[in-house]
Design a protein around this motif. Structure first.
Motif, mmCIF file in Angstrom:
data_model
loop_
_atom_site.group_PDB
_atom_site.id
_atom_site.type_symbol
_atom_site.label_atom_id
_atom_site.label_comp_id
_atom_site.label_asym_id
_atom_site.label_seq_id
_atom_site.Cartn_x
_atom_site.Cartn_y
_atom_site.Cartn_z
ATOM 1 N N ARG A 43 50.824 32.162 45.773
ATOM 2 C CA ARG A 43 50.269 33.478 45.429
ATOM 3 C C ARG A 43 49.751 33.546 44.002
ATOM 4 N NH1 ARG A 43 54.810 37.734 46.996
ATOM 5 N NH2 ARG A 43 56.137 35.986 46.388
ATOM 6 N N SER A 44 50.081 32.537 43.192
ATOM 7 C CA SER A 44 49.642 32.561 41.799
ATOM 8 C C SER A 44 48.177 32.194 41.636
ATOM 9 C CB SER A 44 50.502 31.611 40.953
ATOM 10 O OG SER A 44 50.293 30.253 41.328
ATOM 11 N N CYS A 82 45.573 37.359 40.717
ATOM 12 C CA CYS A 82 46.396 38.557 40.509
ATOM 13 C C CYS A 82 45.698 39.780 41.114
ATOM 14 C CB CYS A 82 46.667 38.763 39.025
ATOM 15 S SG CYS A 82 48.025 37.746 38.389
ATOM 16 N N PRO A 116 47.957 43.474 41.811
ATOM 17 C CA PRO A 116 49.288 43.118 41.313
ATOM 18 C C PRO A 116 50.301 44.218 41.600
ATOM 19 C CG PRO A 116 47.879 43.800 39.505
ATOM 20 C CD PRO A 116 46.990 43.688 40.712
ATOM 21 N N GLU A 142 52.031 42.673 34.567
ATOM 22 C CA GLU A 142 53.064 41.642 34.668
ATOM 23 C C GLU A 142 52.610 40.369 35.370
ATOM 24 O OE1 GLU A 142 57.044 42.815 35.744
ATOM 25 O OE2 GLU A 142 56.673 44.898 35.173
ATOM 26 N N CYS A 143 51.660 40.459 36.266
ATOM 27 C CA CYS A 143 51.248 39.295 37.055
ATOM 28 C C CYS A 143 50.543 38.263 36.183
ATOM 29 C CB CYS A 143 50.324 39.745 38.179
ATOM 30 S SG CYS A 143 49.800 38.403 39.272
ATOM 31 N N THR A 168 48.550 34.291 36.598
ATOM 32 C CA THR A 168 48.023 33.301 37.527
ATOM 33 C C THR A 168 48.513 31.904 37.165
ATOM 34 O OG1 THR A 168 46.055 32.837 36.196
ATOM 35 C CG2 THR A 168 45.927 34.683 37.763
ATOM 36 N N SER A 212 60.560 35.176 39.526
ATOM 37 C CA SER A 212 59.462 36.068 39.160
ATOM 38 C C SER A 212 58.553 36.402 40.343
ATOM 39 C CB SER A 212 58.619 35.429 38.051
ATOM 40 O OG SER A 212 57.961 34.268 38.530
ATOM 41 N N ARG A 264 54.582 37.041 39.531
ATOM 42 C CA ARG A 264 54.018 38.384 39.694
ATOM 43 C C ARG A 264 54.823 39.433 38.923
ATOM 44 N NH1 ARG A 264 50.229 38.040 43.601
ATOM 45 N NH2 ARG A 264 50.222 40.217 44.232
ATOM 46 N N ARG A 288 59.791 35.072 32.614
ATOM 47 C CA ARG A 288 59.547 34.436 33.908
ATOM 48 C C ARG A 288 60.806 33.772 34.458
ATOM 49 N NH1 ARG A 288 54.880 37.058 35.325
ATOM 50 N NH2 ARG A 288 53.875 37.455 33.320
#
Length: 211
Positions: free
Chosen positions: A41-42, A45, A48, A53-54, A56, A90, A94, A109
């Motif tokens: 998922r990274s 973003c 988010p 906070e998110c 990549t 994290s 995210r 993180r």
């Protein structure tokens, strides 16, 4: 967000605390592609879940690599374990603040508890004045750490190298599941459950760790 309050089961350990280097670091050993393999998922973003906070994989990779340089984490097995823990805690980068149960000051993180964030922040000379001004206020200390991606992503390597006993690290360096379990249960102080294991297995594969 997971409900485990990370890093609350261990007493504070008295270890020498390395400080981050200000020298330019070679960040080539951890790539965005490896981070995406561990935390799919990274890749972006989009939408988010928490504003601001998110991060990549493109953001995470150089900062994680720099943390390994700063704290001397050269073992691929140790690197895989640290990245896997951060990815799990994290929710694939995210989040940088604890949401459930919502502990004030818990984050980075590595999703460290406030007491460890205070120790971590105090170990970084570049922010010593700001940390002193925070006067122990957990939320402010976390804000200071999150204001710089280097410190946000550096907590995992700091924790491994300052809070884990050498025997735990030596077993972890073997690349074995036993070593990983010892790191999670014997140092991080939480459960080596299936969710964490899946991220660790992905990280071991992405970094080419052999046992």
């Amino acid at each position: 967000m997971h409900t485990t309050t990370l890093l609350t089961l261990l007493p504070l350990l008295a270890f020498a605390v390395p400080t981050p280097s200000t020298a330019t670091q070679d960040t080539s050993q951890i790539t965005a592609q490896q981070i995406q393999q561990i935390a799919p998922r990274s890749v972006n973003c989009d939408k988010p879940p928490a504003k601001g906070e998110c991060a990549t994989a493109d953001q995470a990779a150089p900062n994680i690599a720099k943390s390994f340089e700063n704290y001397g984490v050269t073992s691929k097995a140790e690197q895989a374990a640290v990245i896997a823990l951060m990815a799990f805690e994290s929710e694939e980068f995210r989040f940088s603040r604890n949401k459930v149960p919502g502990v004030e000051g818990q984050g980075t993180r590595n999703m460290q508890s406030p007491s460890y964030n205070a120790k971590y922040a105090s170990s970084i000379p570049a922010i010593s004045d700001k940390v002193s001004a925070a006067n122990g206020e957990a939320g402010q200390i976390l804000d200071i750490l999150l204001a710089d991606e280097e410190y946000d992503f550096g907590s995992g390597a700091w924790f491994l190298t300052t809070q884990c006993e050498q025997s735990v690290r030596e077993t972890l360096q073997s690349g074995s599941e036993e070593g990983w379990q010892g790191y999670i249960s014997g140092c991080v102080g939480t459960e080596a459950n299936e969710g964490r294991r899946r991220y660790w297995e992905s990280a071991v594969k992405a970094l080419g760790v052999s046992s």
